[in-house]
Design a protein around this motif. Structure first.
Motif, mmCIF file in Angstrom:
data_model
loop_
_atom_site.group_PDB
_atom_site.id
_atom_site.type_symbol
_atom_site.label_atom_id
_atom_site.label_comp_id
_atom_site.label_asym_id
_atom_site.label_seq_id
_atom_site.Cartn_x
_atom_site.Cartn_y
_atom_site.Cartn_z
ATOM 1 N N VAL A 259 0.844 -1.191 0.000
ATOM 2 C CA VAL A 259 0.000 0.000 0.000
ATOM 3 C C VAL A 259 0.880 1.242 0.000
ATOM 4 O O VAL A 259 1.917 1.288 0.679
ATOM 5 C CB VAL A 259 -0.963 0.011 1.216
ATOM 6 C CG1 VAL A 259 -0.197 -0.032 2.529
ATOM 7 C CG2 VAL A 259 -1.872 1.243 1.169
ATOM 8 N N MET A 260 0.510 2.222 -0.808
ATOM 9 C CA MET A 260 1.155 3.531 -0.810
ATOM 10 C C MET A 260 0.138 4.556 -0.329
ATOM 11 O O MET A 260 -0.934 4.693 -0.908
ATOM 12 C CB MET A 260 1.650 3.910 -2.204
ATOM 13 C CG MET A 260 2.320 5.290 -2.255
ATOM 14 S SD MET A 260 2.794 5.788 -3.936
ATOM 15 C CE MET A 260 1.180 6.196 -4.637
ATOM 16 N N LEU A 261 0.474 5.256 0.736
ATOM 17 C CA LEU A 261 -0.414 6.266 1.293
ATOM 18 C C LEU A 261 0.198 7.645 1.098
ATOM 19 O O LEU A 261 1.381 7.859 1.386
ATOM 20 C CB LEU A 261 -0.660 6.008 2.785
ATOM 21 C CG LEU A 261 -1.236 4.624 3.092
ATOM 22 C CD1 LEU A 261 -0.185 3.784 3.803
ATOM 23 C CD2 LEU A 261 -2.492 4.731 3.921
ATOM 24 N N SER A 262 -0.598 8.551 0.591
ATOM 25 C CA SER A 262 -0.173 9.934 0.413
ATOM 26 C C SER A 262 -0.877 10.784 1.462
ATOM 27 O O SER A 262 -2.106 10.879 1.465
ATOM 28 C CB SER A 262 -0.540 10.420 -0.994
ATOM 29 O OG SER A 262 -0.306 11.805 -1.121
ATOM 30 N N LEU A 263 -0.107 11.385 2.352
ATOM 31 C CA LEU A 263 -0.668 12.131 3.476
ATOM 32 C C LEU A 263 -0.283 13.596 3.425
ATOM 33 O O LEU A 263 0.849 13.945 3.086
ATOM 34 C CB LEU A 263 -0.182 11.543 4.807
ATOM 35 C CG LEU A 263 -0.600 10.111 5.147
ATOM 36 C CD1 LEU A 263 0.000 9.716 6.488
ATOM 37 C CD2 LEU A 263 -2.111 10.004 5.201
ATOM 38 N N LEU A 481 5.886 -1.616 7.914
ATOM 39 C CA LEU A 481 6.277 -0.330 7.342
ATOM 40 C C LEU A 481 7.584 -0.478 6.583
ATOM 41 O O LEU A 481 8.577 -0.976 7.129
ATOM 42 C CB LEU A 481 6.413 0.717 8.451
ATOM 43 C CG LEU A 481 6.569 2.176 7.999
ATOM 44 C CD1 LEU A 481 5.308 2.640 7.272
ATOM 45 C CD2 LEU A 481 6.844 3.064 9.208
ATOM 46 N N LEU A 482 7.604 -0.067 5.321
ATOM 47 C CA LEU A 482 8.799 -0.162 4.486
ATOM 48 C C LEU A 482 9.540 1.159 4.391
ATOM 49 O O LEU A 482 10.733 1.184 4.096
ATOM 50 C CB LEU A 482 8.408 -0.630 3.075
ATOM 51 C CG LEU A 482 7.627 -1.947 3.008
ATOM 52 C CD1 LEU A 482 7.191 -2.228 1.580
ATOM 53 C CD2 LEU A 482 8.456 -3.094 3.554
ATOM 54 N N SER A 483 8.831 2.264 4.623
ATOM 55 C CA SER A 483 9.446 3.583 4.563
ATOM 56 C C SER A 483 10.183 3.872 5.860
ATOM 57 O O SER A 483 9.855 3.325 6.914
ATOM 58 C CB SER A 483 8.367 4.652 4.339
ATOM 59 O OG SER A 483 7.594 4.364 3.204
ATOM 60 N N PRO A 484 11.188 4.754 5.803
ATOM 61 C CA PRO A 484 11.839 5.168 7.048
ATOM 62 C C PRO A 484 10.819 5.821 7.974
ATOM 63 O O PRO A 484 9.815 6.384 7.519
ATOM 64 C CB PRO A 484 12.882 6.197 6.574
ATOM 65 C CG PRO A 484 13.101 5.895 5.129
ATOM 66 C CD PRO A 484 11.789 5.389 4.621
ATOM 67 N N PRO A 485 11.024 5.746 9.274
ATOM 68 C CA PRO A 485 10.083 6.384 10.205
ATOM 69 C C PRO A 485 9.918 7.864 9.905
ATOM 70 O O PRO A 485 10.885 8.555 9.544
ATOM 71 C CB PRO A 485 10.753 6.165 11.574
ATOM 72 C CG PRO A 485 11.667 5.010 11.379
ATOM 73 C CD PRO A 485 12.135 5.077 9.950
ATOM 74 N N ILE A 486 8.691 8.358 10.008
ATOM 75 C CA ILE A 486 8.443 9.781 9.798
ATOM 76 C C ILE A 486 8.985 10.545 11.004
ATOM 77 O O ILE A 486 8.588 10.300 12.140
ATOM 78 C CB ILE A 486 6.939 10.064 9.631
ATOM 79 C CG1 ILE A 486 6.403 9.343 8.392
ATOM 80 C CG2 ILE A 486 6.678 11.559 9.517
ATOM 81 C CD1 ILE A 486 4.907 9.488 8.211
ATOM 82 N N THR A 487 9.918 11.446 10.747
ATOM 83 C CA THR A 487 10.495 12.240 11.841
ATOM 84 C C THR A 487 10.144 13.717 11.740
ATOM 85 O O THR A 487 10.368 14.460 12.689
ATOM 86 C CB THR A 487 12.028 12.107 11.841
ATOM 87 O OG1 THR A 487 12.534 12.533 10.559
ATOM 88 C CG2 THR A 487 12.445 10.663 12.088
ATOM 89 N N MET A 488 9.618 14.137 10.582
ATOM 90 C CA MET A 488 9.341 15.559 10.396
ATOM 91 C C MET A 488 8.073 15.735 9.589
ATOM 92 O O MET A 488 7.866 15.064 8.577
ATOM 93 C CB MET A 488 10.518 16.228 9.674
ATOM 94 C CG MET A 488 10.395 17.736 9.570
ATOM 95 S SD MET A 488 10.168 18.560 11.162
ATOM 96 C CE MET A 488 11.601 17.957 12.048
ATOM 97 N N ILE A 497 4.014 7.004 2.181
ATOM 98 C CA ILE A 497 4.330 5.911 3.090
ATOM 99 C C ILE A 497 4.050 4.593 2.374
ATOM 100 O O ILE A 497 2.973 4.406 1.801
ATOM 101 C CB ILE A 497 3.487 5.997 4.374
ATOM 102 C CG1 ILE A 497 3.771 7.314 5.111
ATOM 103 C CG2 ILE A 497 3.756 4.808 5.291
ATOM 104 C CD1 ILE A 497 2.865 7.545 6.298
ATOM 105 N N TYR A 498 5.031 3.687 2.399
ATOM 106 C CA TYR A 498 4.867 2.362 1.797
ATOM 107 C C TYR A 498 4.824 1.319 2.910
ATOM 108 O O TYR A 498 5.584 1.391 3.879
ATOM 109 C CB TYR A 498 6.032 2.037 0.861
ATOM 110 C CG TYR A 498 6.180 3.003 -0.281
ATOM 111 C CD1 TYR A 498 5.454 2.856 -1.455
ATOM 112 C CD2 TYR A 498 7.062 4.082 -0.197
ATOM 113 C CE1 TYR A 498 5.591 3.745 -2.502
ATOM 114 C CE2 TYR A 498 7.212 4.982 -1.239
ATOM 115 C CZ TYR A 498 6.478 4.813 -2.393
ATOM 116 O OH TYR A 498 6.614 5.695 -3.427
ATOM 117 N N ALA A 499 3.943 0.331 2.753
ATOM 118 C CA ALA A 499 3.855 -0.748 3.734
ATOM 119 C C ALA A 499 3.468 -2.040 3.023
ATOM 120 O O ALA A 499 2.682 -2.037 2.069
ATOM 121 C CB ALA A 499 2.843 -0.423 4.829
#
Length: 761
Positions: A259-263, A481-488, A497-499
């Motif tokens: 899944v790709m999520l655009s936030l 979760l495949l993307s790096p953690p959201i830090t900002m 975000i990819y998962a």
């Protein structure tokens, strides 16, 4: 650097690259790109050619094939040394072979070796890659097809070869380019724009969620082809679930749905207070010789001049009470103050004077040393550090720079700006990504100021802390979760975000998932949610028909997710103890997903029966894909040429907006002066005579400027809005009863009709 490198005939004429065909499919926020390169060997001997070309730094190469006559060869991803050995073995046995490799110095450079091309034979080479599209200041999605590859600047004494190509004049570019884009999205496509000439936009369905556009005939590939795509309701969050490969093993990345999520997280505006931010702002400006190039072909404005104007606007827009410093670099670096100083009229005057004296006269492009010097300076207590980097250059040690930014990411946010055609996307995007900031590119006839001011707005937003992502999924389904953690997080910034989704829902109904992003701003908790269907998108007959015409590789989202993991593994490889294990994981992931990496390569060897290619190989390099050359090792040559061949040239007159910006004081007000009157298009006598008798001079001058800004430059509001807010705050602090009278008098003098409420008063 040789003047005679290239794919050459015995008469030193270019071996023709006959044509380039590029087809792009944009789906929501990502793009699949298919490039077909057609060559012909007109020599009387077999030919081996090397074709070096740029790709976006965050692109995932996922297909490589070639056709020679009736033979069709499809490449496989293999460990790099193995691929090279297979390629060499094929050449030594007289077979046709192709090798595609990513540069070890920078992930946006690829070299394509075309081996044993028989005399008189044509070769058609097809390359596919997938990439995310960056969001611009005006919510447009940017796709760029690079036409320019800068040589990597290599500091004296460093090891390793630099990518070297020579320039080909535009009039001698020997091939044609065809370029088309198809767009589809859950939201309607509102418009598509480009710095190059396009044919009219064609909508493919009644709800305008699908559209196509082509490059107009006659385009010379002498600059980047940039396309901006705009959707209605651009900030609406979306989710796309892509089914896995049926041939891949369940439980692997390629075998499971992704899944790709655009936030677009909505940070409460009540928590925003941009002009009371007390940050530390550090500006790092490239002053290498290539910064003396025009911003675009035919422009009188140079890159360094535009950067100076932008720095001036940034300085005037900073909030009172912050700290700041300005660095500039080339072969060496300079800083205006020994350490960051408090923002006020005195320090502002000193900085403005130094900025106005800055020229493109520092030689090469060595960015690492000034970065390290900045990071060694202690942060000002309770003043979050914001680093702004402006560059058009290239470096040979991109990954080392990115490591340095990542190592220091806890102490700052990094905002980057790539100036001009061919700015290195790996450097510009990578520094912003590792520095938890935002990247912007300024190309063609774009003004630098709007994009830079958007990033300043991001930098002025309060620090977002304690970011966490939680999933709500049906029983039997889990998300990795495949993307790096959201830090900002920034207000108005998109996050992809990819998962990987594992397992199956027990419910027979269409399963639903929910993603919640939680964070803290100014010690207040907040969160955003996105509900989405877990059912993968199904290909429609129209998709199939289009794919027959535009045969794009599927699994775009899977491959972008794989690229995300590959880049994360590459960044971890400084750990020598885990190096071999990490390399093995990276190679395995690259081979399974079909996505190239620094440790793998695409190799294709013709297995067809038939006569082997006879005769010795000719080795050539083809620079023709890069007809323009900028930055890097040429900086020294350009500098010397500029010094010896300098001619008289008149600077274009400064536009009135920048004249007014230059006159503003640090507090936000404007003094009444002849220069102010001239910038407003009025005589000093008229401005003085129409001032209400009860008004103070600075109040009158400040209101005049605000009325002029709102009345004549509303289309540039993004550029002056912050400094206008400073002016409004200054006026409100005066609590002057004569403000309404001043607004009326200013409208009368300037011929405007701006209401007091529009000024925020």
């Amino acid at each position: 650097m040789s003047d005679c490198c290239g794919l050459l005939t015995p008469e030193k004429q270019p071996v023709p690259l006959q044509s380039i065909d590029v087809r792009v499919e944009v789906r929501d926020h990502v793009a699949t790109v298919v490039s077909t390169l057609n060559y012909e060997n007109k020599e009387d001997k077999p030919l081996e050619a090397v074709f070096v070309f740029p790709l976006p730094g965050d692109a995932a190469v996922c297909h490589f094939s070639a056709e020679i006559g009736q033979k069709h060869i499809v490449a496989e991803v293999k460990e790099k040394q193995q691929a090279r050995e297979e390629y060499d073995d094929a050449l030594s046995s007289g077979q046709q072979a192709f090798l595609l490799e990513e540069s070890a110095e920078s992930p946006d450079i690829f070299s394509l070796s075309v081996g044993s091309l028989p005399p008189g034979e044509s070769a058609s080479i097809r390359l596919e890659y997938v990439t995310e599209l960056a969001v611009q200041a005006d919510d447009g999605l940017r796709f760029c097809l690079p036409a320019v590859l800068n040589p990597r600047y290599q500091p004296q004494g460093s090891e390793g070869p630099s990518v070297q190509v020579s320039s080909v004049p535009t009039s001698q570019v020997p091939y044609s380019l065809s370029f088309s884009v198809q767009v589809s999205s859950p939201r309607p496509v509102s418009k598509v724009e480009s710095s190059s000439s396009l044919e009219p936009l064609q909508y493919l369905n009644t709800d305008q969620t699908q559209a196509s556009v082509k490059l107009a005939a006659g385009h010379k590939f002498d600059r980047d082809v940039e396309v901006l795509i705009y959707y209605k309701d651009a900030h609406q969050p979306t989710a796309v679930v892509e089914a896995g490969q049926t041939s891949a093993k369940t439980g692997t990345l390629m075998g499971d749905p992704v899944v790709m999520l655009s936030l677009y997280p909505e940070i409460p505006r009540s928590l925003e207070s941009p002009l009371t931010s007390r940050g530390e702002f550090v500006f790092l400006l490239d002053r290498s010789a290539s910064m003396d190039f025009p911003m675009w072909a035919g422009s009188h404005l140079t890159r360094i001049a535009s950067a100076r104007d932008t720095l001036l606007l940034l300085l005037k827009s900073l909030p009172m009470g912050c700290y700041f410093n300005i660095y500039s670099f080339g072969s060496t670096f300079e800083n205006i103050f020994p350490k960051s100083v408090k923002y006020g009229q005195k320090t502002l005057n000193q900085a403005v004077k130094k900025v106005e004296e800055m020229g493109a006269n520092l030689g090469g492009t060595e960015i690492l040393e000034p970065l390290q010097h900045i990071y060694r300076q202690p942060c000002v207590p309770k003043r979050p550090r914001q680093l702004f980097v402006f560059t058009d250059g290239e470096v040979s040690y991109t990954k080392i720079v990115l490591d340095e930014v990542k190592t220091n990411s806890d102490s700052h946010r990094c905002f980057t700006f790539g100036i001009g055609e061919g700015a290195c996307s790996a450097l510009v995007c990578g520094m912003a990504r590792e520095g938890r900031g935002h990247a912007q590119f300024i190309t063609g006839a774009e003004r630098m100021q709007p994009k830079v001011m958007q990033s300043l707005r991001f930098a002025l937003q309060p620090l977002v802390a304690d970011v966490s992502v939680t999933w709500e999924l049906p029983d039997g389904v889990s998300a990795t979760l495949l993307s790096p953690p959201i830090t900002m997080l920034f207000q108005g910034q998109r996050s992809l975000i990819y998962a990987q989704l594992t397992g199956k829902s027990q419910s027979s109904d269409a399963a639903q998932g929910c993603l919640t992003v939680s964070y803290t701003v100014a010690d207040q908790p907040s969160q955003n949610q996105l509900h989405f269907s877990l059912q993968p998108e199904q290909e429609t007959k129209q998709d199939t028909d289009q794919n027959d015409h535009l045969p794009f590789t599927r699994f775009t989202i899977h491959r972008l997710a794989a690229l995300t993991l590959i880049r994360s593994l590459e960044m971890e490889m400084n750990d020598q103890e885990q190096y071999n294990d990490l390399k093995s994981k990276l190679v395995e992931l690259s081979v399974q997903s079909g996505v190239g990496s620094v440790f793998t390569a695409f190799v294709a060897v013709s297995k067809h029966d038939g006569a082997v290619v006879q005769g010795p190989l000719i080795y050539r390099e083809d620079p023709n894909y890069m007809p323009m050359l900028r930055g890097g090792m040429l900086d020294y040559i350009l500098y010397e040429l500029n010094e010896t061949n300098a001619t008289e040239s008149s600077e274009p007159p400064r536009d009135p907006l920048l004249q007014l910006v230059s006159l503003q004081e640090a507090s936000g007000c404007w003094p009444l002066s002849p220069a102010l009157a001239a910038a407003l298009g009025q005589s000093s006598e008229e401005v003085t005579k129409t001032k209400p008798a009860s008004s103070k001079k600075k109040v009158w001058a400040t209101i005049l400027v605000l009325v002029w800004l709102h009345g004549f430059t509303s289309d540039a509001k993004v550029e002056w809005e912050l400094l206008a807010m400073k002016a409004t705050l200054w006026l409100c602090g005066k609590r002057a009863e004569w403000i309404p009278e001043c607004v009326e008098a200013a409208n009368s003098l300037l011929g405007c009709n701006v209401q007091k409420g529009e000024l925020g008063l």
